[in-house]
Design an enzyme around this catalytic site. Sequence first.
Site, mmCIF file in Angstrom:
data_model
loop_
_atom_site.group_PDB
_atom_site.id
_atom_site.type_symbol
_atom_site.label_atom_id
_atom_site.label_comp_id
_atom_site.label_asym_id
_atom_site.label_seq_id
_atom_site.Cartn_x
_atom_site.Cartn_y
_atom_site.Cartn_z
ATOM 1 N N TYR A 39 0.979 -1.155 0.024
ATOM 2 C CA TYR A 39 -0.107 0.219 -0.006
ATOM 3 C C TYR A 39 0.997 1.389 0.025
ATOM 4 O O TYR A 39 0.351 2.350 -0.375
ATOM 5 C CB TYR A 39 -0.833 0.033 1.074
ATOM 6 C CG TYR A 39 -2.034 -1.024 1.417
ATOM 7 C CD1 TYR A 39 -2.022 -2.132 0.248
ATOM 8 C CD2 TYR A 39 -2.986 -1.075 2.494
ATOM 9 C CE1 TYR A 39 -3.043 -2.903 0.255
ATOM 10 C CE2 TYR A 39 -3.727 -2.308 2.653
ATOM 11 C CZ TYR A 39 -3.907 -3.102 1.603
ATOM 12 O OH TYR A 39 -4.859 -4.024 1.680
ATOM 13 N N HIS A 97 0.272 -11.676 1.708
ATOM 14 C CA HIS A 97 -0.627 -10.865 1.098
ATOM 15 C C HIS A 97 -1.273 -11.635 0.186
ATOM 16 O O HIS A 97 -2.803 -11.789 -0.368
ATOM 17 C CB HIS A 97 0.174 -9.558 0.722
ATOM 18 C CG HIS A 97 -1.040 -8.680 0.444
ATOM 19 N ND1 HIS A 97 -0.525 -7.345 0.178
ATOM 20 C CD2 HIS A 97 -2.282 -8.659 -0.058
ATOM 21 C CE1 HIS A 97 -1.710 -6.527 0.171
ATOM 22 N NE2 HIS A 97 -2.669 -7.320 0.088
#
Length: 267
Positions: A39, A97
């Site tokens: 991110y 992830h």
Amino acid sequence: MIVPKFGIGTFRLTGQTVIDSVKNALDAGYRAVDTAQIYGNEAEVGQAIAESAVPRSELFLTTKIWVDHYAADKLIPSLKESLNKLRTEAVDLTLIHWPAPKMAVDIPVLMQTLLEAKKQGLTQHIGISNFNIALTQQAIDSIGAEHIAANQIELSPYLQNEKLASYLKAQNIDITSYMTLAYGKVLNDPLLNEIAGHHQASAAQIALAWALQKGYSVIPSSTQHEHLQANLKAQDIQLNADEMQAIAALERNGREVNPENLAPEWD
């Protein structure tokens, strides 16, 4: 459950926007914050937490290891870098992830390295994200289900993923729902708006209440103070059996996130 029921997500938020969002969320009463290496906002999230009046000890902080750091010699150093950015000695939950099967990721080695990070005290709990049943089973076979706190997966009224959700519940693995509002698509849904009318609520609140009643944790993101507070109120909504059944009929396998090289074959 290990993972708090309600948290603030930070996907796609950067710079001052994410700082303000996290600060506003903490002011509104949120006590769980979800971020990820990819991110690009861990430092800003760390800054927002440091500048808030809420002590770190009262927060549940989650980050996710990106695929570039899956090698056994890279994972732990990358997590230490994340901790540095987040201004904390340890996070509460660290997730893998994406399973990235097309990149020939060795799931057992990956999970064992993540478990080592836990043993070193860098993270309180560990888990996975976007894993299907077969890959979750690989992770379990590698380190044991008792070490896998959660699987964070896309879930919404349009993507209910019952097979995977049932499997995870049977394994006592917490489920975190992301994209619960399907990029906002559920907000215009006639059925959700009809149900919302009965509860003096919004379609967003109904979608979040549905996920909470299914036993999932949710991490909606918002930059607006009023939306942050409104989202929290989903916890006060109790949907009846007929309403839950009606929402179940909205299933249409409407997946919003499906990166070709990272996603598994979905159940």
